[in-house]
Design a protein around this motif. Structure first.
Motif, PDB file in Angstrom:
ATOM      1  N   SER A   1       0.682  -1.203   0.025  1.00  0.00           N
ATOM      2  CA  SER A   1       0.020  -0.071   0.154  1.00  0.00           C
ATOM      3  C   SER A   1       0.736   1.251   0.063  1.00  0.00           C
ATOM      4  O   SER A   1       1.686   1.335   0.615  1.00  0.00           O
ATOM      5  N   GLY A   2       0.569   2.261  -1.000  1.00  0.00           N
ATOM      6  CA  GLY A   2       1.166   3.215  -0.855  1.00  0.00           C
ATOM      7  C   GLY A   2       1.256   3.872  -2.407  1.00  0.00           C
ATOM      8  O   GLY A   2       0.679   3.343  -3.233  1.00  0.00           O
ATOM      9  N   ARG A   3       1.628   5.190  -2.702  1.00  0.00           N
ATOM     10  CA  ARG A   3       1.982   6.020  -3.799  1.00  0.00           C
ATOM     11  C   ARG A   3       3.115   5.873  -4.441  1.00  0.00           C
ATOM     12  O   ARG A   3       3.964   5.239  -3.965  1.00  0.00           O
ATOM     13  N   VAL A   4       3.102   5.986  -5.903  1.00  0.00           N
ATOM     14  CA  VAL A   4       4.539   5.923  -6.480  1.00  0.00           C
ATOM     15  C   VAL A   4       5.074   7.444  -6.736  1.00  0.00           C
ATOM     16  O   VAL A   4       4.176   8.405  -6.706  1.00  0.00           O
ATOM     17  N   HIS A   5       6.413   7.473  -7.046  1.00  0.00           N
ATOM     18  CA  HIS A   5       6.991   8.732  -7.111  1.00  0.00           C
ATOM     19  C   HIS A   5       8.059   8.608  -8.121  1.00  0.00           C
ATOM     20  O   HIS A   5       8.371   7.478  -8.674  1.00  0.00           O
ATOM     21  N   VAL A   6       8.652   9.687  -8.661  1.00  0.00           N
ATOM     22  CA  VAL A   6       9.933   9.785  -9.838  1.00  0.00           C
ATOM     23  C   VAL A   6      10.802   9.061  -8.837  1.00  0.00           C
ATOM     24  O   VAL A   6      11.224   9.331  -7.425  1.00  0.00           O
ATOM     25  N   GLY A   7      11.426   8.025  -9.433  1.00  0.00           N
ATOM     26  CA  GLY A   7      12.562   7.256  -8.899  1.00  0.00           C
ATOM     27  C   GLY A   7      12.303   5.879  -8.147  1.00  0.00           C
ATOM     28  O   GLY A   7      12.992   5.289  -7.644  1.00  0.00           O
ATOM     29  N   SER A   8      10.817   5.713  -8.064  1.00  0.00           N
ATOM     30  CA  SER A   8      10.320   4.602  -7.450  1.00  0.00           C
ATOM     31  C   SER A   8      10.920   3.352  -8.157  1.00  0.00           C
ATOM     32  O   SER A   8      11.129   3.433  -9.634  1.00  0.00           O
ATOM     33  N   TYR A   9      11.322   2.371  -7.556  1.00  0.00           N
ATOM     34  CA  TYR A   9      11.869   1.205  -8.184  1.00  0.00           C
ATOM     35  C   TYR A   9      10.710   0.694  -9.254  1.00  0.00           C
ATOM     36  O   TYR A   9       9.943   0.295  -8.713  1.00  0.00           O
ATOM     37  N   PRO A  10      11.044   0.535 -10.554  1.00  0.00           N
ATOM     38  CA  PRO A  10       9.938   0.303 -11.422  1.00  0.00           C
ATOM     39  C   PRO A  10       9.352  -1.319 -11.395  1.00  0.00           C
ATOM     40  O   PRO A  10       8.299  -1.504 -11.790  1.00  0.00           O
ATOM     41  N   TYR A  11      10.070  -2.047 -10.572  1.00  0.00           N
ATOM     42  CA  TYR A  11       9.616  -3.582 -10.329  1.00  0.00           C
ATOM     43  C   TYR A  11       9.017  -3.754  -9.009  1.00  0.00           C
ATOM     44  O   TYR A  11       8.559  -4.938  -8.811  1.00  0.00           O
ATOM     45  N   GLU A  12       8.925  -2.804  -8.346  1.00  0.00           N
ATOM     46  CA  GLU A  12       7.900  -2.838  -6.951  1.00  0.00           C
ATOM     47  C   GLU A  12       7.008  -1.811  -6.775  1.00  0.00           C
ATOM     48  O   GLU A  12       7.293  -0.877  -5.745  1.00  0.00           O
ATOM     49  N   LEU A  13       6.402  -1.303  -7.771  1.00  0.00           N
ATOM     50  CA  LEU A  13       5.408  -0.128  -7.554  1.00  0.00           C
ATOM     51  C   LEU A  13       4.291  -0.542  -6.512  1.00  0.00           C
ATOM     52  O   LEU A  13       3.581  -1.237  -6.692  1.00  0.00           O
ATOM     53  N   LYS A  14       3.998   0.354  -5.409  1.00  0.00           N
ATOM     54  CA  LYS A  14       2.992   0.159  -4.484  1.00  0.00           C
ATOM     55  C   LYS A  14       1.562   0.629  -5.328  1.00  0.00           C
ATOM     56  O   LYS A  14       1.727   1.462  -6.236  1.00  0.00           O
ATOM     57  N   ARG A  15       0.622   0.060  -4.802  1.00  0.00           N
ATOM     58  CA  ARG A  15      -0.688   0.604  -5.069  1.00  0.00           C
ATOM     59  C   ARG A  15      -1.657   1.181  -3.869  1.00  0.00           C
ATOM     60  O   ARG A  15      -1.297   0.855  -2.947  1.00  0.00           O
ATOM     61  N   VAL A  16      -2.731   1.552  -4.362  1.00  0.00           N
ATOM     62  CA  VAL A  16      -3.670   2.026  -3.394  1.00  0.00           C
ATOM     63  C   VAL A  16      -5.046   1.359  -3.394  1.00  0.00           C
ATOM     64  O   VAL A  16      -5.616   1.308  -4.311  1.00  0.00           O
ATOM     65  N   TYR A  17      -5.308   0.466  -2.434  1.00  0.00           N
ATOM     66  CA  TYR A  17      -6.595  -0.188  -2.468  1.00  0.00           C
ATOM     67  C   TYR A  17      -7.713   0.862  -2.513  1.00  0.00           C
ATOM     68  O   TYR A  17      -7.915   1.482  -1.789  1.00  0.00           O
ATOM     69  N   ILE A  18      -8.691   0.197  -3.321  1.00  0.00           N
ATOM     70  CA  ILE A  18      -9.891   0.714  -3.425  1.00  0.00           C
ATOM     71  C   ILE A  18     -11.198  -0.307  -3.279  1.00  0.00           C
ATOM     72  O   ILE A  18     -10.987  -1.220  -3.889  1.00  0.00           O
ATOM     73  N   GLY A  19     -12.002  -0.276  -2.488  1.00  0.00           N
ATOM     74  CA  GLY A  19     -13.182  -1.124  -2.328  1.00  0.00           C
ATOM     75  C   GLY A  19     -14.267  -0.588  -1.608  1.00  0.00           C
ATOM     76  O   GLY A  19     -14.512   0.676  -1.415  1.00  0.00           O
ATOM     77  N   ASN A  20     -15.590  -1.257  -1.325  1.00  0.00           N
ATOM     78  CA  ASN A  20     -16.693  -0.865  -0.808  1.00  0.00           C
ATOM     79  C   ASN A  20     -16.389   0.019   0.394  1.00  0.00           C
ATOM     80  O   ASN A  20     -17.160   0.704   0.923  1.00  0.00           O
ATOM     81  N   ASP A  21     -15.260  -0.290   1.350  1.00  0.00           N
ATOM     82  CA  ASP A  21     -15.134   0.090   2.751  1.00  0.00           C
ATOM     83  C   ASP A  21     -14.335   1.279   2.506  1.00  0.00           C
ATOM     84  O   ASP A  21     -13.916   1.890   3.620  1.00  0.00           O
ATOM     85  N   ILE A  22     -14.197   1.874   1.447  1.00  0.00           N
ATOM     86  CA  ILE A  22     -13.407   3.298   1.281  1.00  0.00           C
ATOM     87  C   ILE A  22     -14.340   4.413   0.685  1.00  0.00           C
ATOM     88  O   ILE A  22     -15.119   4.310  -0.183  1.00  0.00           O
ATOM     89  N   SER A  23     -14.704   5.210   1.911  1.00  0.00           N
ATOM     90  CA  SER A  23     -15.862   6.391   1.538  1.00  0.00           C
ATOM     91  C   SER A  23     -15.210   7.287   0.384  1.00  0.00           C
ATOM     92  O   SER A  23     -14.089   7.343   0.301  1.00  0.00           O
ATOM     93  N   LEU A  24     -16.219   8.184   0.020  1.00  0.00           N
ATOM     94  CA  LEU A  24     -15.472   8.977  -0.972  1.00  0.00           C
ATOM     95  C   LEU A  24     -14.655   9.963  -0.452  1.00  0.00           C
ATOM     96  O   LEU A  24     -13.750  10.474  -1.113  1.00  0.00           O
ATOM     97  N   ALA A  25     -14.891  10.499   1.178  1.00  0.00           N
ATOM     98  CA  ALA A  25     -13.945  11.265   1.723  1.00  0.00           C
ATOM     99  C   ALA A  25     -12.359  10.377   1.716  1.00  0.00           C
ATOM    100  O   ALA A  25     -11.360  11.175   1.518  1.00  0.00           O
ATOM    101  N   ARG A  26     -12.326   9.245   2.158  1.00  0.00           N
ATOM    102  CA  ARG A  26     -11.346   8.623   1.921  1.00  0.00           C
ATOM    103  C   ARG A  26     -10.564   8.138   0.625  1.00  0.00           C
ATOM    104  O   ARG A  26      -9.396   8.358   0.572  1.00  0.00           O
TER     105      ARG A  26
END
Ligand SMILES: [Zn+2]
Length: 296
Positions: free
Chosen positions: A258-283
Motif C-alpha cells: 500500500s502506497g503511492r509511486v514517485h519519480v525514482g520509485s523502483y519500477p519493479y515494485e510499485l505500490k498501489r492504493v487499495y479501493i473497495g466498498n469500505d473506502i468512503s468518498l472522503a477516504r
C-alpha cells in the motif's frame, strides 16, 4: 510482498538521485520536466489509426490541460465489480460510478501505463491531478461493467489478466471479448501470470519463468500485444522473479503493497492504493492525494 534480499535499494536510491540531478539541470535550462506546459504529452498523443499498438490505451486530452511533474501518483487497485456481501474488495457498480464521477467532477486525469512508466523512470510531466486505474485478474465484469463505463468517462485504464483463466465458465472473459477491448485502445491489457500462483513459492526458476513468459506469449498470440507491464499475484515476488521479468521484457511491475509511486520509485515494485466498498468518498479523495492516507 517482497521476499529475500533488498539489494536493489542502493540502485533505486542512485537512480532517484540521478533523476533529481537531471530534473534540476532541466530546470536550469528552462525546459520540462518540472515546468508546467499545455498539451498532450508525447506518449499520450493520439497517433494515426493503424499506428496504435494493440491492447494499449491511448488518451486524447483537451489541449488546455496543464502538465507538470507531480509529487506522487496513486495507482488505484480494483478487482471484481459486483454484489458480493461481506467482501469489501468486490466493489459495487454503484460505488465505482460514484468514484469515477468524483474523478471527473474534480478534474482528475487518469493516465496510461506508459505515462506512469515515463513519470517513474524519467520524471516525465503528467496531466494535472493524475491517477492510474488498474483492475486485476480479468473477471467478466471487467468486460460487461468496467470497459463500457471507462469508455463513457474517457478514462484510460489497465487490466492485469490471468491468461489461463480466459474462457473458463465462471465469471471469466473470452479471448473474443478481450480482442474487442484490445482493439478499442481504451484499455491496456497486461500480464498477471498464467495461473496466479504465489510466485516466490514456486520451487524452481523455470516454473516462475513459465508463469511470466507464457502469459506474455498468450497476450501476443491472442491479442497481438507486446506486453511490458505486470502485476504480481497477491503482490508476491522475490529477486529471482524480478530478474525473470527483466529478461522477459517486462519494464514495470506493480505489487499490492500500500502506497503511492514517485519519480525514482523502483519500477519493479510499485505500490498501489487499495479501493473497495469500505473506502468512503472522503477516504477515496484522501487516497488520490496523500502519501500517508488513512489505512483501511
Ligand atoms: Zn490477482
Amino acid at each position: 510482498m517482497k521476499f529475500l534480499s533488498r539489494g536493489w535499494k542502493k540502485t533505486a536510491a542512485a537512480a532517484a538521485a540521478l533523476l533529481l540531478l537531471s530534473s534540476s539541470m532541466f530546470a536550469l535550462t528552462g525546459c520540462a520536466p518540472g515546468e508546467a506546459k499545455s498539451g498532450a504529452s508525447s506518449s499520450a498523443a493520439v497517433q494515426a489509426e493503424g499506428q496504435l499498438k494493440p491492447g494499449t490505451a491511448y488518451v486524447k486530452r483537451d489541449p488546455s490541460v496543464t502538465y507538470s511533474v507531480p509529487e506522487g501518483v496513486s495507482v488505484l487497485m480494483f478487482h471484481m465489480i459486483g454484489d458480493i456481501p461481506n467482501n469489501a474488495a468486490v466493489e459495487t457498480e454503484a460505488n465505482l460510478r460514484l468514484q469515477m464521477n468524483y474523478l471527473r467532477d474534480h478534474g482528475y486525469h487518469p493516465i496510461t501505463m506508459q505515462e506512469l512508466y515515463d513519470y517513474v523512470t524519467k520524471g516525465a510531466a503528467l496531466p494535472e491531478k493524475p491517477v492510474c486505474i488498474t483492475f486485476d485478474d480479468g473477471y467478466l465484469d471487467s468486460y460487461t461493467i468496467v470497459y463500457p463505463m471507462m469508455k463513457e468517462y474517457g478514462f484510460p485504464w489497465t487490466l492485469f489478466l490471468i491468461t489461463d483463466d480466459v474462457g473458463k465458465p465462471y465469471n471469466r472473459m473470452t479471448w473474443d471479448q478481450l480482442k474487442e477491448m484490445a482493439d478499442s485502445h481504451t484499455v491496456t491489457i497486461a500480464n498477471h501470470t498464467l495461473s496466479h500462483p504465489k510466485l516466490h513459492n514456486l520451487a524452481t526458476a523455470k516454473e516462475k519463468e513459465k508463469e511470466i513468459v507464457e502469459a506474455n506469449e498468450a497476450l501476443k498470440y491472442h491479442l497481438g500485444i507486446d506486453n511490458a507491464w505486470l502485476a504480481y499475484p497477491y503482490g508476491d515476488y522475490d529477486d529471482q522473479v524480478v530478474e525473470i521479468c527483466k529478461k522477459a521484457g517486462i519494464k514495470m511491475a506493480v505489487t499490492t503493497d500500500s502506497g503511492r509511486v514517485h519519480v525514482g520509485s523502483y519500477p519493479y515494485e510499485l505500490k498501489r492504493v487499495y479501493i473497495g466498498n469500505d473506502i468512503s468518498l472522503a477516504r477515496f479523495s484522501e487516497r488520490l492525494n496523500k502519501d500517508n492516507y488513512t489505512p483501511v
